[in-house]
Design an enzyme around this catalytic site. Sequence first.
Site, PDB file in Angstrom:
ATOM      1  CD  GLU A 283      58.050  47.296  63.751  1.00 55.81           C
ATOM      2  OE1 GLU A 283      57.549  48.133  64.519  1.00 55.81           O
ATOM      3  OE2 GLU A 283      57.509  46.953  62.681  1.00 55.81           O
ATOM      4  CD1 TRP A 286      57.330  51.036  62.005  1.00 60.50           C
ATOM      5  CD2 TRP A 286      56.061  52.863  62.312  1.00 60.50           C
ATOM      6  NE1 TRP A 286      56.321  51.034  61.060  1.00 60.50           N
ATOM      7  CE2 TRP A 286      55.533  52.140  61.238  1.00 60.50           C
ATOM      8  CE3 TRP A 286      55.447  54.057  62.689  1.00 60.50           C
ATOM      9  CZ2 TRP A 286      54.402  52.561  60.535  1.00 60.50           C
ATOM     10  CZ3 TRP A 286      54.312  54.484  61.993  1.00 60.50           C
ATOM     11  CH2 TRP A 286      53.810  53.737  60.932  1.00 60.50           C
ATOM     12  CD1 TRP A 314      38.341  63.181  72.445  1.00 60.88           C
ATOM     13  CD2 TRP A 314      38.447  60.991  72.077  1.00 60.88           C
ATOM     14  NE1 TRP A 314      39.252  62.977  71.442  1.00 60.88           N
ATOM     15  CE2 TRP A 314      39.342  61.640  71.183  1.00 60.88           C
ATOM     16  CE3 TRP A 314      38.354  59.599  72.014  1.00 60.88           C
ATOM     17  CZ2 TRP A 314      40.124  60.959  70.260  1.00 60.88           C
ATOM     18  CZ3 TRP A 314      39.133  58.922  71.095  1.00 60.88           C
ATOM     19  CH2 TRP A 314      40.001  59.592  70.230  1.00 60.88           C
ATOM     20  CG  ASN A 349      53.800  46.665  68.730  1.00 52.97           C
ATOM     21  OD1 ASN A 349      53.582  47.813  69.107  1.00 52.97           O
ATOM     22  ND2 ASN A 349      53.574  46.274  67.473  1.00 52.97           N
ATOM     23  CD1 TRP A 367      43.853  60.891  70.906  1.00 53.33           C
ATOM     24  CD2 TRP A 367      45.860  61.059  71.859  1.00 53.33           C
ATOM     25  NE1 TRP A 367      44.382  62.118  70.568  1.00 53.33           N
ATOM     26  CE2 TRP A 367      45.612  62.251  71.130  1.00 53.33           C
ATOM     27  CE3 TRP A 367      47.073  60.940  72.538  1.00 53.33           C
ATOM     28  CZ2 TRP A 367      46.523  63.305  71.070  1.00 53.33           C
ATOM     29  CZ3 TRP A 367      47.972  62.001  72.482  1.00 53.33           C
ATOM     30  CH2 TRP A 367      47.691  63.161  71.754  1.00 53.33           C
ATOM     31  CD1 TRP A 390      49.697  55.728  73.973  1.00 51.42           C
ATOM     32  CD2 TRP A 390      47.494  55.302  73.826  1.00 51.42           C
ATOM     33  NE1 TRP A 390      49.390  54.753  74.901  1.00 51.42           N
ATOM     34  CE2 TRP A 390      48.037  54.478  74.843  1.00 51.42           C
ATOM     35  CE3 TRP A 390      46.138  55.212  73.562  1.00 51.42           C
ATOM     36  CZ2 TRP A 390      47.271  53.577  75.578  1.00 51.42           C
ATOM     37  CZ3 TRP A 390      45.362  54.313  74.291  1.00 51.42           C
ATOM     38  CH2 TRP A 390      45.926  53.508  75.283  1.00 51.42           C
TER      39      TRP A 390
HETATM   40  C1  LIG Z   1      49.673  52.388  72.266  1.00 53.34           C
HETATM   41  C2  LIG Z   1      51.154  52.096  72.150  1.00 53.34           C
HETATM   42  C3  LIG Z   1      52.038  52.713  73.021  1.00 53.34           C
HETATM   43  C4  LIG Z   1      53.416  52.460  72.909  1.00 53.34           C
HETATM   44  N1  LIG Z   1      54.272  53.079  73.800  1.00 53.34           N
HETATM   45  C5  LIG Z   1      55.602  52.846  73.696  1.00 53.34           C
HETATM   46  C6  LIG Z   1      56.524  53.465  74.596  1.00 53.34           C
HETATM   47  O1  LIG Z   1      56.147  54.257  75.468  1.00 53.34           O
HETATM   48  N2  LIG Z   1      57.845  53.158  74.464  1.00 53.34           N
HETATM   49  C7  LIG Z   1      58.304  52.320  73.495  1.00 53.34           C
HETATM   50  O2  LIG Z   1      59.523  52.079  73.428  1.00 53.34           O
HETATM   51  N3  LIG Z   1      57.472  51.751  72.620  1.00 53.34           N
HETATM   52  C8  LIG Z   1      56.132  51.975  72.687  1.00 53.34           C
HETATM   53  N4  LIG Z   1      55.279  51.391  71.797  1.00 53.34           N
HETATM   54  C9  LIG Z   1      55.842  50.680  70.628  1.00 53.34           C
HETATM   55  C10 LIG Z   1      56.071  49.178  70.795  1.00 53.34           C
HETATM   56  O3  LIG Z   1      54.943  48.569  71.323  1.00 53.34           O
HETATM   57  C11 LIG Z   1      57.276  48.845  71.667  1.00 53.34           C
HETATM   58  O4  LIG Z   1      58.398  49.584  71.247  1.00 53.34           O
HETATM   59  C12 LIG Z   1      57.614  47.364  71.564  1.00 53.34           C
HETATM   60  O5  LIG Z   1      56.539  46.588  71.995  1.00 53.34           O
HETATM   61  C13 LIG Z   1      58.833  47.066  72.413  1.00 53.34           C
HETATM   62  O6  LIG Z   1      59.115  45.707  72.378  1.00 53.34           O
HETATM   63  P1  LIG Z   1      60.436  45.172  71.707  1.00 53.34           P
HETATM   64  O7  LIG Z   1      61.597  45.952  72.172  1.00 53.34           O
HETATM   65  O8  LIG Z   1      60.461  43.711  71.930  1.00 53.34           O
HETATM   66  O9  LIG Z   1      60.160  45.501  70.172  1.00 53.34           O
HETATM   67  P2  LIG Z   1      60.818  44.926  68.849  1.00 53.34           P
HETATM   68  O10 LIG Z   1      59.719  44.392  68.013  1.00 53.34           O
HETATM   69  O11 LIG Z   1      61.938  44.017  69.136  1.00 53.34           O
HETATM   70  O12 LIG Z   1      61.338  46.248  68.121  1.00 53.34           O
HETATM   71  C14 LIG Z   1      62.660  46.771  68.309  1.00 53.34           C
HETATM   72  C15 LIG Z   1      62.586  48.215  68.731  1.00 53.34           C
HETATM   73  O13 LIG Z   1      61.938  48.988  67.739  1.00 53.34           O
HETATM   74  C16 LIG Z   1      61.154  50.014  68.357  1.00 53.34           C
HETATM   75  N5  LIG Z   1      59.743  49.781  68.047  1.00 53.34           N
HETATM   76  C17 LIG Z   1      59.107  48.593  67.906  1.00 53.34           C
HETATM   77  N6  LIG Z   1      57.815  48.783  67.574  1.00 53.34           N
HETATM   78  C18 LIG Z   1      57.636  50.113  67.499  1.00 53.34           C
HETATM   79  C19 LIG Z   1      56.515  50.951  67.203  1.00 53.34           C
HETATM   80  N7  LIG Z   1      55.322  50.442  66.888  1.00 53.34           N
HETATM   81  N8  LIG Z   1      56.684  52.290  67.226  1.00 53.34           N
HETATM   82  C20 LIG Z   1      57.884  52.832  67.523  1.00 53.34           C
HETATM   83  N9  LIG Z   1      58.988  52.096  67.811  1.00 53.34           N
HETATM   84  C21 LIG Z   1      58.858  50.759  67.807  1.00 53.34           C
HETATM   85  C22 LIG Z   1      61.381  49.898  69.851  1.00 53.34           C
HETATM   86  O14 LIG Z   1      62.432  50.771  70.213  1.00 53.34           O
HETATM   87  C23 LIG Z   1      61.786  48.450  70.001  1.00 53.34           C
HETATM   88  O15 LIG Z   1      62.558  48.202  71.151  1.00 53.34           O
HETATM   89  C24 LIG Z   1      53.899  51.603  71.890  1.00 53.34           C
HETATM   90  C25 LIG Z   1      52.984  50.993  71.039  1.00 53.34           C
HETATM   91  C26 LIG Z   1      51.636  51.222  71.164  1.00 53.34           C
HETATM   92  C27 LIG Z   1      50.681  50.557  70.216  1.00 53.34           C
END
Ligand SMILES: Cc1cc2nc3c(=O)[nH]c(=O)nc-3n(C[C@H](O)[C@H](O)[C@H](O)COP(=O)(O)OP(=O)(O)OC[C@H]3O[C@@H](n4cnc5c(N)ncnc54)[C@H](O)[C@@H]3O)c2cc1C
Length: 491
Positions: A283, A286, A314, A349, A367, A390
């Site tokens: 993650e 990602w 759209w 997420n 989007w 997105w």
């Molecule tokens: C439509 C959409 C918009 C999003 N917008 C953002 C945003 O603006 N900022 C943001 O930080 N994350 C965004 N995310 C990704 C993700 O949802 C969040 O990073 C995550 O929910 C944060 O929770 P966590 O720190 O507990 O994640 P954890 O599951 O603990 O993951 C650890 C870290 O990994 C990174 N991460 C996790 N999932 C993703 C992912 N799918 N893509 C990229 N990095 C990821 C984040 O930095 C996160 O803090 C988005 C996802 C979606 C589907």
Amino acid sequence: MATISATGAALVWFRRDLRLADNPALHAAIETGRPLILVFIDQRDRALGTAPGEAADWWLHGSLASLARDITAAGGRLSLLRGDPAELIPGLAREHGIAEVFWNRSGEPGIDVRDRTIAATLQGSGTKPHAFAGTTLINPDALLTGSGTPYKVFGAFWRAALRDLAPRPSLPVPQRLPMAATLPAGAALEDWRLRPANPDWAQGFHDRWQPGEAGAAQRLERFLDDALDDYADGRDRPDKPGTSMLSPHLGFGEISPRQVWHSVQARLAAGTGFQAAERFLAEIGWREFAYYLLHHFDDLRTANFNRNFDHFSWRSDADGLAAWQAGQTGIPMVDAGVRQLWATGWMHNRVRMVCASFLVKHLRCDWRDGMAWFEHTLIDADRAVNAASWQWVAGSGADAAPYFRIFNPVRQGERFDPEGRYVQQWVPELARLPLRWIHQPWKAPAITRQTAGLKLGAGYPFPVCDLAAGRDAALAAYKDMKTVSSDTPPD
Ligand SMILES: Cc1cc2nc3c(=O)[nH]c(=O)nc-3n(C[C@H](O)[C@H](O)[C@H](O)COP(=O)(O)OP(=O)(O)OC[C@H]3O[C@@H](n4cnc5c(N)ncnc54)[C@H](O)[C@@H]3O)c2cc1C
């Protein structure tokens, strides 16, 4: 405040790196032995998109307050300035006899270009600029496919990255910050009014979050102790604290991805479940991929990565968008997610994916509308990750979810909120409905709804769209797009 008398100060420009530990720019500035000037510049440039949303502003206040406290404890002072860095930084260099300026690169192409101009101006007037990597683990220019092009598929990208990824040890927290004798006056943080008042709509944020470096470190430790082992499954359950909730801390740079990486490696060395750790680091991968994409495709925030989507029809559905933004779509998982966002500035997420999919597929809203709304409301709004995510959900992105795979928000609820607790928490109108109906209240028999005190159309809305019809219409639009795009000659 500790001061030293060497001539020519070193200016450290804090940005989205609001930490003392593992801060390459700060570390290098201290190594010069020069007296320091520490500044944060609030730039609010709408063209560059550097004006945060209001929820992110709430976080910024807390993060700056925490950084300023930590700096003061080490004998220094943080100066808060507002304006255009392209004018302020060279101006400070002249006024304060600054010999060298240090900052960490943002990883955003537009900002990096602006910073290179600042560097050239400084150099022209005899001040040495130094920019460091600190936002990501990977140097995007050093990681390319065999044919020298950027990776477009996450799996191949991350495998290639992991082959050589050996982050240096994290840098220590400086014990003392020797300051220059004269510092820029700067503003008082309270005067910036970054937090809402009258009404304070962010009340729900205070109990849940502790912005700043100490809060980030605690959050990481708690996650590693309590949730990492079960992360592979727990990460998909919005009703449980199964993820790290580090995103705003990482977004504001209160903790570096390198610190996270090394902390996880330490747990691995101590025998923590390999698969869970690997999943968690993917993650972080990602996040790296999002920055990588934005670096190589600098229109990621505005244009479809897959240009076929330029032909997608759209819908302009102001009512649908407004219902979605208000958490009033009548689809419980979607509304629960948006209301969690309103109340806490954050959304799980899994639910982000469900909400985004509903907006871009069932409602067929662009989007970019969803992305803009998230940027306005998320405390962790991140220009690279938000755009890449997105586009991923919309199907237009790199290595995206195929457009024809359309999340059914009812099935998603039944699978990932199997006891209905997440919906009960955020959509209290449905709290008394039996579990069988909680994810699709419109299907509950009238008598059941009545007993549960639910009046559809009054207490809670009817669905804004029929899920099956919305899905079919989305698939038809997708099919049309493919026909049109294969008919259209390339530019
Ligand atoms: C439509 C959409 C918009 C999003 N917008 C953002 C945003 O603006 N900022 C943001 O930080 N994350 C965004 N995310 C990704 C993700 O949802 C969040 O990073 C995550 O929910 C944060 O929770 P966590 O720190 O507990 O994640 P954890 O599951 O603990 O993951 C650890 C870290 O990994 C990174 N991460 C996790 N999932 C993703 C992912 N799918 N893509 C990229 N990095 C990821 C984040 O930095 C996160 O803090 C988005 C996802 C979606 C589907």
